[in-house]
Each structure stands twice: as C-alpha cells, then as structure tokens.
Design an enzyme around this catalytic site. Structure first.
Site, mmCIF file in Angstrom:
data_model
loop_
_atom_site.group_PDB
_atom_site.id
_atom_site.type_symbol
_atom_site.label_atom_id
_atom_site.label_comp_id
_atom_site.label_asym_id
_atom_site.label_seq_id
_atom_site.Cartn_x
_atom_site.Cartn_y
_atom_site.Cartn_z
ATOM 1 N N ARG A 40 0.825 -1.203 0.000
ATOM 2 C CA ARG A 40 0.000 0.000 0.000
ATOM 3 C C ARG A 40 0.862 1.256 0.000
ATOM 4 N NH1 ARG A 40 -4.823 -2.157 4.121
ATOM 5 N NH2 ARG A 40 -6.023 -3.144 2.448
ATOM 6 N N TYR A 72 -6.734 -0.443 -6.454
ATOM 7 C CA TYR A 72 -6.138 -1.703 -6.004
ATOM 8 C C TYR A 72 -5.374 -1.567 -4.694
ATOM 9 C CZ TYR A 72 -1.847 -0.592 -8.866
ATOM 10 O OH TYR A 72 -0.733 -0.042 -9.435
ATOM 11 N N GLU A 73 -5.016 -2.740 -4.133
ATOM 12 C CA GLU A 73 -4.445 -2.855 -2.786
ATOM 13 C C GLU A 73 -5.376 -2.271 -1.713
ATOM 14 O OE1 GLU A 73 -2.081 -4.772 -2.371
ATOM 15 O OE2 GLU A 73 -1.443 -4.898 -4.444
ATOM 16 N N GLY A 74 -6.669 -2.406 -1.930
ATOM 17 C CA GLY A 74 -7.660 -1.837 -1.015
ATOM 18 C C GLY A 74 -8.057 -0.455 -1.499
ATOM 19 N N GLN A 81 -9.070 2.271 2.741
ATOM 20 C CA GLN A 81 -7.970 2.915 3.465
ATOM 21 C C GLN A 81 -8.508 3.892 4.509
ATOM 22 O OE1 GLN A 81 -4.945 1.684 2.757
ATOM 23 N NE2 GLN A 81 -6.019 0.485 1.215
#
Length: 584
Positions: A298, A437-439, A444
């Site tokens: 992230r 992406y990546e959450g 977040q």
C-alpha cells in the site's frame, strides 16, 4: 511527447535531509555506508529508467499483450530485455536480507528507486513491486525450508511473485472466497480461480511464485478460516533446479482502461490433479500473513501516485515551455503559454503536490525501517503507531492527488492532451487504477478511522500531531515564509485535533465513521503533506548553510512550499466542514 528524467536532486535531498538517512541507519542498525552511495544508486537507477524502461512505455501501451490457448502470455517488445537488465543490475535485491542474497539497504532507499520505475513505465514496474511483496510475506511467515528454496531467486529477480486474493464473488469481502486447499503428504492441493492477478503469467522470469489464499477443509467461516499457500508455476526440485509444470494456468487477461502492458490475469488452480502448494505460516492465519505483504504494498502504491505526478508534471512543464499561444500579461508579443498566470497556477499546483507527496511517502517508508529496527520497546511501538497512521494516508492521499495532477497535466496540453500522440492520456489512464487496487481508498479511510484512530483512543494521531507542532516552532523559518502561513498551518493542526475528538465522540456510530472517513483521510493527508513541506524548507535552509544545496535549490523549494501553504493546504477546510456537519 517528452521523456522522463528522474528528479535525482530532490530525491537525494529528501533521503539525506528530510528523512535523515544517516540518523535512520544509526538508530536501526542498518549499514551507514548506504549514505555514501545514495547519489550513485539514484543516478544509475535514473539511467536505467530513462534509457531502457521509459522508451518501451508508450509502445507497450499500444502493443499490449498476447495470450495463447495454453495460457502462455507474451509481453510487449522490449519488456523482457529491460527486465533482464534490471535483474543483472541487482535492482530487485536492494532492501532484502543478505542471508538470502539481498543487499540490506534501507527500505526507503529502495522505495526511491521504485519511484523511478513507475514514473518511467508503470506497467513494467508492477512486476518487481509484486515480487517485493511476495519476498516480504515469505520472509516474515514461511518456514526456513521454503525461505531457502524460494527467496534467493525471488530476491535476485530471476523468479517473480504474485498475490492471489480476489475471486469473482470475493473482492473486498475476502472471507467469502471459495478456493480450497486439501492436505496431501508434505503439501496441499489447491483448487479454484482467482481474478485480477497482476503479472500472474508472463515470459520475463524463469518461474512465477504465487501466494494464494485458500480455505482448508472444516476451516472456520469468514476470514478466520483462510490460509496462505506458496504455489509455484513450475515445481522446484530438492537441488533448486526447475522441475515439472504445476497444475495452474492463466485463463485470460483483462482488457483494462490503462496499464495495458501489465498482464492482469484470471488464474485457474487445479483443473486436473490439483496445484501443489505449501503452507506459509500457520493454518487459518492467511490474512495476517498476507497483510505483511499488503501493508508495504500500500505504501508502494502511494509511491506510484508520486511517480505518476512527477511524470505528469514534467510532461506539462515541457509542453508549456514549448507551446506558443497568445500574449500574456506584461508581454507585447505571443510566447510560450507558461507565461500565462493560470498556466503558472496549474504548474505550481502540480509541482507542490508532487514534492509534498514524495516527502510524505518517503517519510512513511522510513517508518518501515524504524519499525523493523532494534530499539527500546516503547520507542519501537511509537514508530509502529506512526507507520500505521501514515500507511493509509500515503496510499489514499498520494493516489487521489495523482488523479488531479494527471488531469491538470492534460489540461495544460489543451486539445493536444486529449489525443493519444502526446502520451498524457496514457498517464491519466494508467493512474486511475491507483485509488482502487491494494484496497480502495474508501477501505484505506475506514482503516484509518477504525484500526488506527478509534482502536487506540487517538494515541497514534495525538503523537503525530505533537510531532507536527514541533515543526512550526522553528525560528529558522521566519525569514522564509510568512507568519500568516505558519498560522494557517497551526490552525490546521487545531482543526485536526477537533476532528479527531468528534470522531472519537461518535465512535460507537458506524454510520458516522463511514460518512466522515474519506474526508478525515484527505484532511490528514493534506495537513501531513504541509508538515513535510515545512520540514523540507527547514532542512533546505540548513543544507544551504552547510553548502549541501545551492541557493537556487533553496529559492525554488521556498516558492514551492509557500505555494503549497497558500493554495493546497486550505483545501482541508472543506473536509473539516464536512466532518463537523456530519457530527452535528
């Protein structure tokens, strides 16, 4: 279309002066000789980015990828050759343990190099990014046998890595995944499908090591019943040589808005006998193992936001210096559009946001090094809380502002920006994946509110605000920026404390948390970026006194910081007003 040139001077300044890399190495036990080679490393990486990785960016976007009936993926022309030079240069091994072939340099130094890869060619840069994550997950969770067998080749870059979470019916809700793992002898048989697997299949590395989340028989429901497995594309013999192909393949590659040269795959495991996999960490603790990979990923996605902003700014600056149009105020004849006040405003916004996001991202990456260092427990826990706060902020704020910078760059190009030939359209298309992406950035924001603010009663944020307050009291700033600019920053910290208290007061109301989470992330991001800009100015003044930077560098940094405090910092007020309104 302009070529990318790595901003080595600003990168070196942030590492040496803002991050204080020498102090970091001393306090964490890392090799202090790193300080002496930073400029050499940055220059060499910048050369590779400019001469080999950037030239295949546009052609990769237009050429895309090919997949045949067997699932074999062929990358765009030049990608494989550039990757081989990356491997030969040892670039994938920078921050990893020398026990497995790494060079042991600080994570933050490796991050600065990665900024260059993603500015030059984001599609290409995603391959080493995913491998980095796989190395981290294996290093922290796997048994020694798996480490010895897989880490050296992954660290060298000869093999690449992936992370396999998402399924068709299990995106953010990872706990509903259906991929199964059945024990057999000393391994497991994996069966299921995963989607959106970045660099899941390609021809650049000799082997691909997939980290796959799957569910064991009779495991608990939800995320508590998920385990993590190492599943190689090609099985590895006891002597380390490559053996037979595993029972897995890419079924298809996605046709995406951007990053066209990056194979985003639908992966199938175990269509015949079951794909052989090996347990990483403990059973039913796969989410915890995977998050050791995802947290740093992230940060690196936030760093991609910096990369996009830098590339977009450079391209706009070059275009605005070359494009002749109209007579600007104070001039008698037509000239380059950079003379026009509104164009100057756009360029100054882009530059100040880019430099602020770089300083913020690097400072967060330095906390990874501190959090892994050998130091008293109390101090270590404080660094971990700071890293916890900054990770979602860097991922969220730096990728949201990258959308703005890319869009404003296109605006600077006018109609020429809306056609593919200038290349800015590709930057804008590539950038759009970053908040997803990546959450997603909404995830977040909820992580920031729930796990990082409410869960510890605001301790981590209180410590961060106290550190930020120290910065504005430095007398060295008095002859560089105005008292009103300092007062504006001080007021933002007071408002941040008020926002935090409102969130804690309403912590039992999940609807309230959800409504204000994103505004909280953006408010904190803007204020923390302003903090890093003020800190940068202080360090630039000291560096000038020590003859470490030129007067031109100090003057330019001063103007950039002043612009951020006047034009960008006030944006937090809209976020603050929303938080207050939602709390009434």
């Amino acid at each position: 279309m302009s070529n990318y040139t790595a901003p080595v001077e600003d990168m070196s300044f942030v590492l040496k002066e803002v991050v204080e890399i020498e102090k970091l190495c001393n306090e964490t036990g890392l090799d202090t000789s790193t300080v002496e080679i930073i400029d050499t490393v940055l220059d060499a990486a910048g050369k590779l980015a400019k001469e080999e990785i950037e030239p295949i960016n546009k052609t990769g976007d237009s050429e895309g990828l090919k997949i045949d009936s067997s699932g074999k993926v062929t990358t765009a022309n030049g990608f494989k050759e550039a990757y081989q030079h990356f491997v030969e240069g040892g670039w994938g091994s920078l921050q990893f343990s020398p026990n497995y072939g790494g060079q042991g340099v600080p994570f933050v130094v490796a991050a600065s190099v990665q900024e260059m890869w993603h500015s030059a060619n984001m599609s290409w840069g995603l391959c080493p990014l995913l491998t980095q994550g796989a190395v981290e997950a294996i290093t922290l969770n796997a048994n020694e046998e798996l480490k010895q067998r897989y880490l050296p080749k992954l660290i060298s870059g000869e093999w690449s890595g992936t992370m396999n979470l998402t399924e068709g019916d299990a995106g953010t809700d990872v706990g509903s995944l259906k991929t199964r793992a059945t024990p057999k002898d000393d391994h497991y048989l994996i069966r299921g499908q995963k989607i959106y697997i970045t660099w899941g299949e390609h021809d650049m590395a000799d082997n691909i090591i997939h980290l796959v989340l799957a569910r064991l028989p009779d495991s608990p429901e939800g995320v508590k019943g998920i385990s993590l497995f190492l599943v190689p594309k090609i099985l590895v013999n006891d002597d380390g040589s490559l053996g037979q192909p595993n029972d897995l393949k890419a079924l298809s590659i996605e046709h995406k808005i951007g990053i066209h040269a990056c194979p985003t795959c639908v992966m199938s495991y175990g269509e015949e006998d079951g794909a052989i996999g090996y347990l990483v960490g403990e059973e039913n603790r796969g989410i915890q193992c995977m998050f050791t990979m995802m947290n740093n990923a992230r940060l690196t996605v936030g760093l991609q936001g910096v990369s996009v902003s830098e590339r977009a700014y450079q391209q706009a600056l070059n275009f605005c210096n070359e494009r002749v149009q109209g007579v600007a105020p104070g001039f008698q004849e037509p000239g380059p559009i950079i003379r026009h006040p509104d164009v100057k405003r756009m360029l100054s916004n882009m530059k100040s946001i880019t430099e602020a996001s770089r300083a913020l991202a690097y400072s967060a990456c330095a906390e990874v090094d501190y959090s892994g260092g050998a130091m008293p427990k109390e101090l270590l826990e404080k660094h971990k809380r700071k890293l916890g706060i900054l990770t979602p902020v860097v991922k969220g704020w730096c990728t949201e502002t990258a959308q703005e910078v890319a869009s404003v760059s296109l605006q600077c190009h006018g109609g020429m920006g809306y056609v593919e030939e200038t290349g800015i359209a590709q930057i804008l298309r590539d950038a759009r994946i970053l908040p997803i992406y990546e959450g997603t950035n909404g995830i977040q924001a909820m992580d920031l509110i729930g796990r990082k603010l409410i869960s510890d009663g605001g301790q981590g944020l209180t410590e961060l605000i106290a550190e930020m307050k120290e910065c504005s009291n430095n007398k060295i700033l008095e002859d560089l920026i105005s008292s009103s600019q300092i007062a504006r920053f001080d007021k933002s910290l007071d408002d941040l404390e008020t926002a935090a208290s409102l969130i804690l007061k309403n912590s039992e109301d999940n609807n309230h948390s959800g409504k204000v989470a994103f505004d909280t992330l953006m408010m904190l991001g803007t204020i923390a970026a302003a903090w890093q800009m003020i800190k940068s100015l202080e360090k630039a003044k000291n560096a000038f006194k020590n003859n470490s930077v030129s007067s031109e560098f100090l003057e330019e940094k001063t103007e950039t910081v002043k612009h951020f405090l006047d034009f960008i910092l006030p944006r937090y007020l809209a976020n603050f007003a929303t938080i207050c309104a939602a709390s009434e």
